[in-house]
Design a protein around this motif. Structure first.
Motif, PDB file in Angstrom:
ATOM      1  N   HIS A  74       0.836  -1.189   0.000  1.00 40.70           N
ATOM      2  CA  HIS A  74       0.000   0.000   0.000  1.00 40.70           C
ATOM      3  C   HIS A  74       0.878   1.249   0.000  1.00 40.70           C
ATOM      4  CE1 HIS A  74      -3.198  -2.781   0.815  1.00 40.70           C
ATOM      5  NE2 HIS A  74      -2.664  -3.136   1.964  1.00 40.70           N
ATOM      6  N   SER A  75       0.526   2.204  -0.826  1.00 38.90           N
ATOM      7  CA  SER A  75       1.289   3.446  -0.906  1.00 38.90           C
ATOM      8  C   SER A  75       0.973   4.346   0.285  1.00 38.90           C
ATOM      9  CB  SER A  75       0.957   4.187  -2.209  1.00 38.90           C
ATOM     10  OG  SER A  75      -0.381   4.669  -2.157  1.00 38.90           O
ATOM     11  N   LEU A  76       1.822   5.367   0.475  1.00 42.62           N
ATOM     12  CA  LEU A  76       1.593   6.344   1.544  1.00 42.62           C
ATOM     13  C   LEU A  76       0.257   7.052   1.338  1.00 42.62           C
ATOM     14  CD1 LEU A  76       2.548   8.008   3.989  1.00 42.62           C
ATOM     15  CD2 LEU A  76       3.742   9.528   2.373  1.00 42.62           C
ATOM     16  N   GLY A  77      -0.080   7.353   0.092  1.00 40.88           N
ATOM     17  CA  GLY A  77      -1.345   8.017  -0.199  1.00 40.88           C
ATOM     18  C   GLY A  77      -2.545   7.170   0.176  1.00 40.88           C
ATOM     19  N   HIS A  78      -2.469   5.855  -0.086  1.00 42.17           N
ATOM     20  CA  HIS A  78      -3.563   4.958   0.281  1.00 42.17           C
ATOM     21  C   HIS A  78      -3.720   4.876   1.792  1.00 42.17           C
ATOM     22  CE1 HIS A  78      -3.028   2.845  -3.837  1.00 42.17           C
ATOM     23  NE2 HIS A  78      -4.069   3.655  -3.884  1.00 42.17           N
ATOM     24  N   ARG A  79      -2.597   4.763   2.495  1.00 36.50           N
ATOM     25  CA  ARG A  79      -2.654   4.680   3.960  1.00 36.50           C
ATOM     26  C   ARG A  79      -3.186   5.977   4.555  1.00 36.50           C
ATOM     27  NH1 ARG A  79       2.565   2.611   3.199  1.00 36.50           N
ATOM     28  NH2 ARG A  79       3.484   4.418   4.238  1.00 36.50           N
ATOM     29  N   TRP A  80      -2.754   7.112   4.002  1.00 35.66           N
ATOM     30  CA  TRP A  80      -3.214   8.414   4.492  1.00 35.66           C
ATOM     31  C   TRP A  80      -4.716   8.568   4.283  1.00 35.66           C
ATOM     32  CZ3 TRP A  80      -1.100  12.590   7.054  1.00 35.66           C
ATOM     33  CH2 TRP A  80      -1.860  13.766   7.057  1.00 35.66           C
ATOM     34  N   ALA A  81      -5.198   8.250   3.083  1.00 31.99           N
ATOM     35  CA  ALA A  81      -6.623   8.405   2.767  1.00 31.99           C
ATOM     36  C   ALA A  81      -7.483   7.487   3.629  1.00 31.99           C
ATOM     37  CB  ALA A  81      -6.863   8.124   1.284  1.00 31.99           C
ATOM     38  N   ALA A  82      -7.062   6.231   3.775  1.00 28.94           N
ATOM     39  CA  ALA A  82      -7.832   5.279   4.589  1.00 28.94           C
ATOM     40  C   ALA A  82      -7.835   5.701   6.052  1.00 28.94           C
ATOM     41  CB  ALA A  82      -7.251   3.881   4.445  1.00 28.94           C
ATOM     42  N   ALA A 120      -4.828   9.625  10.232  1.00 26.49           N
ATOM     43  CA  ALA A 120      -4.041   9.649   8.999  1.00 26.49           C
ATOM     44  C   ALA A 120      -2.545   9.584   9.303  1.00 26.49           C
ATOM     45  CB  ALA A 120      -4.368  10.901   8.202  1.00 26.49           C
ATOM     46  N   LEU A 121      -2.098  10.356  10.286  1.00 29.49           N
ATOM     47  CA  LEU A 121      -0.682  10.360  10.652  1.00 29.49           C
ATOM     48  C   LEU A 121      -0.254   9.002  11.234  1.00 29.49           C
ATOM     49  CD1 LEU A 121      -0.466  13.898  12.306  1.00 29.49           C
ATOM     50  CD2 LEU A 121       0.741  13.162  10.235  1.00 29.49           C
ATOM     51  N   TYR A 122      -1.078   8.452  12.106  1.00 30.64           N
ATOM     52  CA  TYR A 122      -0.745   7.179  12.761  1.00 30.64           C
ATOM     53  C   TYR A 122      -0.582   6.055  11.738  1.00 30.64           C
ATOM     54  CZ  TYR A 122      -1.389   2.914  15.491  1.00 30.64           C
ATOM     55  OH  TYR A 122      -1.241   1.653  16.040  1.00 30.64           O
ATOM     56  N   PHE A 123      -1.561   5.882  10.871  1.00 28.03           N
ATOM     57  CA  PHE A 123      -1.525   4.765   9.931  1.00 28.03           C
ATOM     58  C   PHE A 123      -0.534   4.999   8.789  1.00 28.03           C
ATOM     59  CE2 PHE A 123      -5.806   3.809  11.706  1.00 28.03           C
ATOM     60  CZ  PHE A 123      -5.535   2.516  12.124  1.00 28.03           C
ATOM     61  N   SER A 124      -0.230   6.249   8.496  1.00 24.70           N
ATOM     62  CA  SER A 124       0.718   6.529   7.418  1.00 24.70           C
ATOM     63  C   SER A 124       2.124   6.075   7.772  1.00 24.70           C
ATOM     64  CB  SER A 124       0.722   8.024   7.085  1.00 24.70           C
ATOM     65  OG  SER A 124      -0.503   8.418   6.510  1.00 24.70           O
ATOM     66  N   PHE A 125       2.513   6.238   9.045  1.00 24.69           N
ATOM     67  CA  PHE A 125       3.905   6.013   9.417  1.00 24.69           C
ATOM     68  C   PHE A 125       4.123   4.832  10.357  1.00 24.69           C
ATOM     69  CE2 PHE A 125       3.383  10.573   8.461  1.00 24.69           C
ATOM     70  CZ  PHE A 125       4.216  10.641   7.352  1.00 24.69           C
ATOM     71  N   LYS A 126       3.048   4.197  10.810  1.00 27.85           N
ATOM     72  CA  LYS A 126       3.189   3.061  11.734  1.00 27.85           C
ATOM     73  C   LYS A 126       3.986   1.917  11.105  1.00 27.85           C
ATOM     74  CE  LYS A 126      -0.421   0.410  12.343  1.00 27.85           C
ATOM     75  NZ  LYS A 126       0.005  -0.965  11.926  1.00 27.85           N
ATOM     76  N   ASP A 127       3.557   1.457   9.944  1.00 31.96           N
ATOM     77  CA  ASP A 127       4.215   0.311   9.319  1.00 31.96           C
ATOM     78  C   ASP A 127       5.634   0.608   8.852  1.00 31.96           C
ATOM     79  OD1 ASP A 127       2.059  -1.294   9.828  1.00 31.96           O
ATOM     80  OD2 ASP A 127       1.178  -1.104   7.829  1.00 31.96           O
ATOM     81  N   PRO A 128       5.907   1.752   8.183  1.00 39.28           N
ATOM     82  CA  PRO A 128       7.289   2.028   7.780  1.00 39.28           C
ATOM     83  C   PRO A 128       8.270   2.043   8.953  1.00 39.28           C
ATOM     84  CG  PRO A 128       5.803   3.477   6.600  1.00 39.28           C
ATOM     85  CD  PRO A 128       4.965   2.760   7.624  1.00 39.28           C
ATOM     86  N   ILE A 129       7.871   2.641  10.077  1.00 44.06           N
ATOM     87  CA  ILE A 129       8.751   2.657  11.247  1.00 44.06           C
ATOM     88  C   ILE A 129       8.945   1.239  11.778  1.00 44.06           C
ATOM     89  CG2 ILE A 129       8.966   3.421  13.652  1.00 44.06           C
ATOM     90  CD1 ILE A 129       7.498   5.980  12.848  1.00 44.06           C
ATOM     91  N   GLN A 130       7.862   0.478  11.812  1.00 38.29           N
ATOM     92  CA  GLN A 130       7.945  -0.898  12.310  1.00 38.29           C
ATOM     93  C   GLN A 130       8.838  -1.756  11.419  1.00 38.29           C
ATOM     94  OE1 GLN A 130       4.119  -2.539  13.198  1.00 38.29           O
ATOM     95  NE2 GLN A 130       4.903  -4.599  13.581  1.00 38.29           N
ATOM     96  N   TYR A 131       8.726  -1.611  10.105  1.00 37.97           N
ATOM     97  CA  TYR A 131       9.568  -2.372   9.191  1.00 37.97           C
ATOM     98  C   TYR A 131      11.046  -2.033   9.400  1.00 37.97           C
ATOM     99  CZ  TYR A 131       5.228  -3.235   6.562  1.00 37.97           C
ATOM    100  OH  TYR A 131       3.964  -3.600   6.184  1.00 37.97           O
ATOM    101  N   GLY A 132      11.323  -0.730   9.538  1.00 36.67           N
ATOM    102  CA  GLY A 132      12.708  -0.315   9.728  1.00 36.67           C
ATOM    103  C   GLY A 132      13.316  -0.859  11.011  1.00 36.67           C
ATOM    104  N   LEU A 133      12.549  -0.856  12.093  1.00 39.55           N
ATOM    105  CA  LEU A 133      13.046  -1.383  13.364  1.00 39.55           C
ATOM    106  C   LEU A 133      13.205  -2.903  13.318  1.00 39.55           C
ATOM    107  CD1 LEU A 133      10.909   0.764  15.833  1.00 39.55           C
ATOM    108  CD2 LEU A 133      13.378   0.922  15.466  1.00 39.55           C
TER     109      LEU A 133
END
Length: 306
Positions: free
Chosen positions: A112-120, A190-203
């Motif tokens: 899912h793109s950042l735009g999709h996560r932000w919109a959802a 929008a902020l929570y779901f946009s960045f939750k997974d990318p941060i989790q993947y990086g960690l």
């Protein structure tokens, strides 16, 4: 390349993509996992929330907020827990469930793109605001120590709201402070779901224990989001503490009152920021970690069945 494919971060992304590929537009499990994770985290962190609320209403230090609660007695310490427990459980149900359904509709096949996560996330926050504003309204009246004599129970508050006319029940009663709630919830989700997974993947790529990335990701997202939107949180708490036809200032008047009572200084609006950081870190860290744990177990059971 072979080692990278089996790294924790890649495994997490592959699991997410596999779930997305087989995801229906409506999935009851997402709603159930959201409800359980929010119920548990809310119950554990309610004492912190109540101290923060007192600071927002009375603009006092942490020690004074604790002293007020102690003076009222332990029988009142958990006064008002049922509305937030119910509302936060419903919040988790709607927030995670609606987000999952909307994301599946916007992007049926991952990633899912950042735009999709932000919109959802934005749309799930709107649904959350519409559904849960009445619960927050009742909760804020219950937790205001100045209202204990006049409104000793949830029933007494509901009776007051229902005594208003049809429009008054909404604008002055259940949906008092709705517009700042709508902005706060939609942007926050929008902020929570946009960045939750990318941060989790990086960690996860750092080889940390499986529960740490979700805990830290949730904590970081919850803290940053809450600090950015904290002025709206204070505004909502003050608007919703008012009750009765005679004491209902407008949105602008309420914002002006908050600004004036805080000495027209931004740092005074952020009074209680240390506890906000602690509460947000613990609440969203626990919520995200519990949700991820339950999701992992569900995914493992599906793999065993297959």
């Amino acid at each position: 390349m072979g080692e990278q494919n089996h790294s924790p971060g890649m495994e997490l992304q592959q699991r997410t993509r596999a779930e997305a590929a087989g995801k229906k537009s409506w999935h009851s499990q997402a709603y159930a996992l959201g409800a359980i994770s929010n119920f548990m985290s809310t119950f554990l962190t309610f004492p912190i929330y109540k101290v923060v609320f007192r600071q927002q209403i009375h603009a006092v230090a942490v020690s004074e907020a604790v002293r007020q609660l102690w003076h009222e007695g332990p029988q009142y310490f958990y006064r008002g827990i049922y509305p937030p427990l119910l509302s936060k459980t419903l919040q988790g149900t709607l927030l995670f469930g609606t987000y999952d359904s909307l994301l599946g509709s916007l992007s049926p096949v991952g990633p899912h793109s950042l735009g999709h996560r932000w919109a959802a996330g934005l749309m799930s926050g709107v649904v959350e605001a519409v559904a849960l504003s009445p619960f927050e309204r009742v909760q804020n009246v219950l937790q205001d120590g100045r209202k204990q004599a006049r409104f000793p129970s949830t029933f007494s508050i509901l009776k007051e709201f229902n005594s208003y006319g049809p429009w008054g029940r909404l604008s002055l009663g259940y949906y008092r402070g709705f517009w700042p709630i709508l902005v706060r919830n939609s942007l926050g989700s929008a902020l929570y779901f946009s960045f939750k997974d990318p941060i989790q993947y990086g960690l996860a790529e750092q080889g940390l224990p499986y529960w740490v990335p979700a805990l830290v990701s949730g904590s970081i997202n919850g803290t940053v989001t809450c600090l950015l939107l904290y002025p709206l949180i204070v505004l909502v708490a003050n608007m919703q503490s008012h009750i009765g036809w005679q004491s209902m200032p407008s949105l602008w008047a309420s914002a002006q009152d908050v600004w004036d009572t805080r000495g027209r200084k931004v740092f005074l609006i952020y009074r209680g920021g240390s506890l906000v950081i602690l509460r947000s870190s613990v609440t969203w860290g626990l919520t995200t970690a519990i949700h991820d744990f339950l999701q992992r177990r569900s995914h493992s059971r599906k793999e065993l069945k297959d």
